[in-house]
Motif scaffolding. Sequence first.
Motif, PDB file in Angstrom:
ATOM      1  N   TRP A 144       0.944  -1.048  -0.016  1.00 37.53           N
ATOM      2  CA  TRP A 144       0.181   0.018   0.074  1.00 37.53           C
ATOM      3  C   TRP A 144       0.856   1.345   0.179  1.00 37.53           C
ATOM      4  O   TRP A 144       0.722   2.301  -0.840  1.00 37.53           O
ATOM      5  N   GLU A 200       3.900   1.452  -1.204  1.00 36.25           N
ATOM      6  CA  GLU A 200       4.610   1.609  -2.349  1.00 36.25           C
ATOM      7  C   GLU A 200       3.751   2.170  -3.353  1.00 36.25           C
ATOM      8  O   GLU A 200       4.089   3.101  -4.188  1.00 36.25           O
ATOM      9  N   ASP A 201       2.519   1.990  -3.162  1.00 37.62           N
ATOM     10  CA  ASP A 201       1.453   2.407  -4.253  1.00 37.62           C
ATOM     11  C   ASP A 201       1.055   3.860  -4.158  1.00 37.62           C
ATOM     12  O   ASP A 201       0.721   4.578  -4.853  1.00 37.62           O
ATOM     13  N   HIS A 202       1.078   4.273  -2.707  1.00 35.43           N
ATOM     14  CA  HIS A 202       0.649   5.526  -2.541  1.00 35.43           C
ATOM     15  C   HIS A 202       1.486   6.544  -1.851  1.00 35.43           C
ATOM     16  O   HIS A 202       1.114   7.913  -1.818  1.00 35.43           O
ATOM     17  N   TYR A 203       2.879   6.189  -1.603  1.00 35.35           N
ATOM     18  CA  TYR A 203       3.799   7.268  -1.021  1.00 35.35           C
ATOM     19  C   TYR A 203       4.986   7.292  -1.798  1.00 35.35           C
ATOM     20  O   TYR A 203       5.966   8.176  -1.122  1.00 35.35           O
TER      21      TYR A 203
END
Length: 152
Positions: free
Chosen positions: A100, A102-105
């Motif tokens: 999560w 990796e995907d958003h930050y």
Amino acid sequence: MVKRTSLEGAACPVARSLDAIGDWWSLLIVRDAFDGLRRFGEFQKNLGMAKNILSDRLRTLVAHGILAVAPASDGSAYQEYVLTEKGEALFPVIVGLRQWGEDHYFGPDEAHSTLIDRQRGQPVQRMEIRAQDGRPLRPGDTVVRKVTQDSR
């Protein structure tokens, strides 16, 4: 200072879980334990946290059966903290948070750590939540129901 309310009697499994691992330091300690750290000094050096906070979090994780205290593996007088079976069961939680994050930050070209399968040397596959029949599930595809003794 605000006194923390215990969630141990809550009917929600998420709330009860947060009672044991709900602060970010605890999850980072568990993450580091998965990465092979075992000693108080290793956790303190890697996390850069105050010793009194680390001591409190380790004590809580041991009390909840997530970590166990063991004699040092090198035979020295030190003690080590090792993941229990219950602690190892947090692996999907840590992987899910990692993916999560990796995907958003992180930007598309921004460097970051990634989880690698030791045997194949490849990044770990993305986690998915699936129905009993194998269909991928999204939040709108699920509902929370209270389970009672009679409905099991």
